[in-house]
Design a protein around this motif. Structure first.
Motif, PDB file in Angstrom:
ATOM      1  N   GLN A  19       2.011  56.961  17.613  1.00  0.00           N
ATOM      2  CA  GLN A  19       1.581  55.651  18.082  1.00  0.00           C
ATOM      3  C   GLN A  19       2.265  54.541  17.300  1.00  0.00           C
ATOM      4  OE1 GLN A  19      -2.691  55.473  17.989  1.00  0.00           O
ATOM      5  NE2 GLN A  19      -2.874  57.085  19.532  1.00  0.00           N
ATOM      6  N   ASP A  51       3.398  58.023  22.372  1.00  0.00           N
ATOM      7  CA  ASP A  51       2.429  58.074  23.466  1.00  0.00           C
ATOM      8  C   ASP A  51       1.581  56.814  23.583  1.00  0.00           C
ATOM      9  OD1 ASP A  51       0.644  58.448  21.369  1.00  0.00           O
ATOM     10  OD2 ASP A  51       0.738  60.630  21.563  1.00  0.00           O
ATOM     11  N   TYR A  52       1.701  55.919  22.611  1.00  0.00           N
ATOM     12  CA  TYR A  52       0.917  54.685  22.720  1.00  0.00           C
ATOM     13  C   TYR A  52       1.557  53.590  21.880  1.00  0.00           C
ATOM     14  CZ  TYR A  52      -2.888  51.320  22.143  1.00  0.00           C
ATOM     15  OH  TYR A  52      -3.629  50.166  22.120  1.00  0.00           O
ATOM     16  N   MET A  53       1.596  52.399  22.425  1.00  0.00           N
ATOM     17  CA  MET A  53       2.037  51.227  21.661  1.00  0.00           C
ATOM     18  C   MET A  53       1.145  50.064  22.061  1.00  0.00           C
ATOM     19  SD  MET A  53       5.830  49.624  21.155  1.00  0.00           S
ATOM     20  CE  MET A  53       6.210  49.366  22.862  1.00  0.00           C
ATOM     21  N   ASP A  54       0.706  49.263  21.068  1.00  0.00           N
ATOM     22  CA  ASP A  54      -0.108  48.092  21.409  1.00  0.00           C
ATOM     23  C   ASP A  54       0.707  46.826  21.151  1.00  0.00           C
ATOM     24  OD1 ASP A  54      -0.086  47.809  18.695  1.00  0.00           O
ATOM     25  OD2 ASP A  54      -2.260  48.010  18.415  1.00  0.00           O
ATOM     26  N   SER A  55       0.034  45.662  21.242  1.00  0.00           N
ATOM     27  CA  SER A  55       0.786  44.416  21.115  1.00  0.00           C
ATOM     28  C   SER A  55       1.318  44.249  19.697  1.00  0.00           C
ATOM     29  CB  SER A  55      -0.085  43.225  21.530  1.00  0.00           C
ATOM     30  OG  SER A  55      -1.214  43.134  20.702  1.00  0.00           O
ATOM     31  N   LEU A  58       4.533  45.915  19.757  1.00  0.00           N
ATOM     32  CA  LEU A  58       5.558  45.041  20.339  1.00  0.00           C
ATOM     33  C   LEU A  58       6.055  44.054  19.288  1.00  0.00           C
ATOM     34  CD1 LEU A  58       4.219  44.064  23.902  1.00  0.00           C
ATOM     35  CD2 LEU A  58       6.131  45.585  23.371  1.00  0.00           C
ATOM     36  N   GLN A  83       2.384  54.806  29.047  1.00  0.00           N
ATOM     37  CA  GLN A  83       1.844  53.486  28.716  1.00  0.00           C
ATOM     38  C   GLN A  83       2.878  52.632  27.993  1.00  0.00           C
ATOM     39  OE1 GLN A  83       1.014  52.668  25.265  1.00  0.00           O
ATOM     40  NE2 GLN A  83       0.154  50.644  25.715  1.00  0.00           N
ATOM     41  N   GLU A  86       5.153  51.179  30.563  1.00  0.00           N
ATOM     42  CA  GLU A  86       4.393  50.156  31.307  1.00  0.00           C
ATOM     43  C   GLU A  86       4.306  48.865  30.490  1.00  0.00           C
ATOM     44  OE1 GLU A  86       2.462  50.191  34.232  1.00  0.00           O
ATOM     45  OE2 GLU A  86       1.199  48.443  33.842  1.00  0.00           O
ATOM     46  N   LEU A  87       4.032  49.010  29.194  1.00  0.00           N
ATOM     47  CA  LEU A  87       3.890  47.826  28.327  1.00  0.00           C
ATOM     48  C   LEU A  87       5.221  47.085  28.204  1.00  0.00           C
ATOM     49  CD1 LEU A  87       2.020  46.211  26.446  1.00  0.00           C
ATOM     50  CD2 LEU A  87       2.713  47.727  24.592  1.00  0.00           C
ATOM     51  N   GLU A  89       7.633  47.118  30.342  1.00  0.00           N
ATOM     52  CA  GLU A  89       7.977  46.509  31.630  1.00  0.00           C
ATOM     53  C   GLU A  89       7.160  45.246  31.912  1.00  0.00           C
ATOM     54  OE1 GLU A  89       9.841  50.181  34.193  1.00  0.00           O
ATOM     55  OE2 GLU A  89       7.701  49.788  34.377  1.00  0.00           O
ATOM     56  N   ILE A  90       5.831  45.328  31.698  1.00  0.00           N
ATOM     57  CA  ILE A  90       5.053  44.116  32.022  1.00  0.00           C
ATOM     58  C   ILE A  90       5.354  42.999  31.023  1.00  0.00           C
ATOM     59  CG2 ILE A  90       3.181  45.361  33.185  1.00  0.00           C
ATOM     60  CD1 ILE A  90       1.374  44.581  30.815  1.00  0.00           C
ATOM     61  N   SER A  91       5.789  43.377  29.813  1.00  0.00           N
ATOM     62  CA  SER A  91       6.132  42.365  28.810  1.00  0.00           C
ATOM     63  C   SER A  91       7.603  41.976  28.885  1.00  0.00           C
ATOM     64  CB  SER A  91       5.819  42.883  27.406  1.00  0.00           C
ATOM     65  OG  SER A  91       4.465  43.231  27.304  1.00  0.00           O
ATOM     66  N   GLU A  92       8.328  42.612  29.768  1.00  0.00           N
ATOM     67  CA  GLU A  92       9.760  42.339  29.949  1.00  0.00           C
ATOM     68  C   GLU A  92      10.531  42.385  28.637  1.00  0.00           C
ATOM     69  OE1 GLU A  92      10.295  38.829  32.412  1.00  0.00           O
ATOM     70  OE2 GLU A  92      10.248  40.126  34.172  1.00  0.00           O
ATOM     71  N   PHE A  93      10.171  43.306  27.769  1.00  0.00           N
ATOM     72  CA  PHE A  93      10.887  43.397  26.498  1.00  0.00           C
ATOM     73  C   PHE A  93      12.315  43.876  26.684  1.00  0.00           C
ATOM     74  CE2 PHE A  93       8.768  42.900  22.252  1.00  0.00           C
ATOM     75  CZ  PHE A  93       7.895  41.910  22.703  1.00  0.00           C
TER      76      PHE A  93
ATOM     77  N   GLY B 276       3.218  39.142  29.834  1.00  0.00           N
ATOM     78  CA  GLY B 276       2.827  40.371  29.139  1.00  0.00           C
ATOM     79  C   GLY B 276       1.361  40.738  29.309  1.00  0.00           C
ATOM     80  N   SER B 294       2.722  42.487  37.487  1.00  0.00           N
ATOM     81  CA  SER B 294       2.704  41.707  36.255  1.00  0.00           C
ATOM     82  C   SER B 294       4.024  41.901  35.546  1.00  0.00           C
ATOM     83  CB  SER B 294       1.561  42.165  35.342  1.00  0.00           C
ATOM     84  OG  SER B 294       1.643  41.512  34.090  1.00  0.00           O
ATOM     85  N   GLY B 296       6.634  39.542  32.595  1.00  0.00           N
ATOM     86  CA  GLY B 296       6.920  38.284  31.900  1.00  0.00           C
ATOM     87  C   GLY B 296       6.791  38.483  30.398  1.00  0.00           C
TER      88      GLY B 296
END
Lengths: 101, 394
Positions: A19, A51-55, A58, A83, A86-87, A89-93, B276, B294, B296
């Motif tokens: 993680q 298997d897991y990353m949080d903000s 990031l 996940q 997914e993170l 992608e939604i955060s566009e990193f 995000g 979603s 950004g």
């Protein structure tokens, strides 16, 4: 989190596992300190076994990206799964750190 | 502990206590009071650091010891007894009555000195520990009071019941919300405000981490949102403007995941942009669930970040659920992540007969599979378009 280092010429691939959260801060600082010592031109974080990353995780990627620019290291990510993908992608990193999906 | 320790010696013949005084003097004890039986109560009342009793005192026995121990200021003072003790039964009775140690004669002065030294040192350490504990308690109490005040202030940032009821009547909606920090303060914030008679703005923001640092950032955001020059009716532009302001304010590796939406009850649609943030969920009137896109960069990561508006149908009878990532990133007792699948199941399980404000029921079900102690701050906002006509302009 733990990780394995694979060096090939001036390319370093770090295979991360587990993680990426605030607790990974110490490991990241060790990784970044080694960039300062030179000899690494290219660094890839292989995320396939994360298997897991949080903000906060990031946040560590942002810190690593900034440190890479300072050290003149080309920094990129590859193979995020589940996940983590997914993170990212939604955060566009992938728009600020090159990422091979 | 301030000053030199005070020792009281109870002796049947105070004039014969010279050797005891000398031993204490060599240990650096300058305040020694020697009293006989009659003077014992008075000397003991002055809260000595150690009490040394000669067993030859008139009336000495377990009763006398128990009486001294019962005094509040003597309850934890070492009481040593010097004398000859008839047998184990007698020794046990004295210890049970409150003696800290029995110094059985014959006893060399060197041994007496060592035993007194141990008890005085223990007493000193004990007092130091008590002072540290008291100091920590005082600090903790103060910190808790300050934290409670800060929490009140943080809750004050959220829309209050009056503001929510005004939104409900003006736009023909029902609004339910849940705000729960993983510690005293949290890094989440949500809000809603009217734009015109058909539209209101709605946001949910989650700063990196939780606790005090994240909470301070929510105050920053709240102040920024009060600026009147934000393009509040354009979600993507609002996020871009907030991002530009936060990039200079937030430290490296701190940022905010945020969704900003404009609910338009005239056009039956929801326009939103995300930075995000988790995907919004819409339950349509026919019970179909739709998870919106979603994408950004989180706010504060990169200057010049651009955001995109997304549009979803949001007619009467449909419901919007916004939530912070804690809801689906939490892991159940089985270690599995709850995920979007878990969230849609939760909403589906509410059924068609759900109350206007169903979040309590939804979370009751959620916490049957999730540990109640959250690892992250949890915020949910539930908005249903009731179908009742908006009140329109006053």
């Amino acid at each position: 989190m733990d990780y394995t280092v694979h060096d090939s010429g001036n390319l370093r691939e770090l295979e991360l596992r587990g993680q990426i959260t605030f607790e990974a801060d110490g490991d990241f600082r060790t990784i970044l300190a080694e960039w300062q010592q030179g000899g690494i031109g290219d660094c890839v974080l292989n995320l396939s076994a994360v298997d897991y990353m949080d903000s906060a995780g990031l946040g560590l990627l942002v810190m690593a990206n900034n440190a890479a620019k300072q050290a003149g290291v080309t920094f990129r990510l590859k193979h995020p799964r589940g996940q983590v993908r997914e993170l990212i992608e939604i955060s566009e990193f992938h728009t600020i750190i090159p990422c091979e999906f | 502990m301030s000053g030199s320790p005070r020792v009281v010696i109870g002796h049947p013949r105070p004039s014969a206590a010279g050797p005891l005084r000398d031993v204490l003097g060599r240990l650096g004890i300058r305040h020694v009071t020697v009293v006989d039986r009659d003077g014992l109560a008075g000397a003991a009342a002055e809260a000595p650091h150690l009490l040394l009793l000669h067993a030859g005192l008139p009336g000495f026995g377990p009763g006398l010891l128990a009486g001294l121990r019962a005094e509040a200021h003597l309850c934890d003072v070492p009481i040593l007894v010097l004398g000859r003790f008839a047998g184990s039964h007698h020794r046990r009775a004295l210890m049970q009555a409150g003696a800290s140690d029995l110094l059985a004669r014959p006893l060399t002065l060197a041994e007496l000195s060592a035993r007194l030294s141990v008890h005085l040192e223990n007493r000193r350490l004990d007092r130091s520990l008590q002072e540290v504990i008291l100091s920590l308690r005082t600090y903790h109490h103060g910190a808790m009071q300050r934290m409670a005040l800060a929490r009140e202030m943080q809750l004050g940032l959220l829309p209050d019941a009056t503001a929510c009821r005004l939104l409900e009547s003006r736009y023909g909606i029902t609004l339910d919300s849940h705000f729960e920090s993983s510690s005293e303060l949290g890094g989440d914030l949500w809000g809603a405000r009217p734009l015109d008679d058909q539209r209101f703005g709605l946001f949910l923001c989650d700063f990196t981490g939780h606790g005090v640092a994240a909470a301070l950032n929510t105050f920053r955001l709240h102040a920024l949102l009060a600026r009147t020059d934000l393009p509040a009716d354009d979600p993507a532009e609002t996020l871009a403007a907030l991002n530009a302001l936060l990039v200079g304010l937030l430290p490296e590796a701190q940022f905010a995941a945020m969704i900003y939406a404009v609910v338009d009850v005239g056009a039956d649609r929801l326009v939103y942009a995300t930075a995000g943030a988790p995907r919004p969920l819409i339950r349509h009137a026919d019970s179909r669930l739709e998870v919106g896109p979603s994408c950004g960069l989180p706010l504060g990561v990169a200057s010049g970040a651009r955001y995109r508006n997304h549009c979803l149908d949001f007619p009467s009878g449909s419901t919007l659920l916004l939530f912070s990532d804690a809801l689906y990133e939490a892991r159940g007792w089985d270690g599995e992540m709850f995920g979007y699948g878990g969230v849609t199941d939760l909403v589906r399980c509410l059924g068609d007969g759900a109350p206007d404000r169903p979040l309590d029921r939804l979370l009751d079900r959620y916490f049957t599979t999730m540990p109640r102690l959250l690892a992250d701050d949890l915020t949910l906002v539930w908005i249903s378009r009731t179908g009742r006509s908006p009140s329109g302009p006053d």
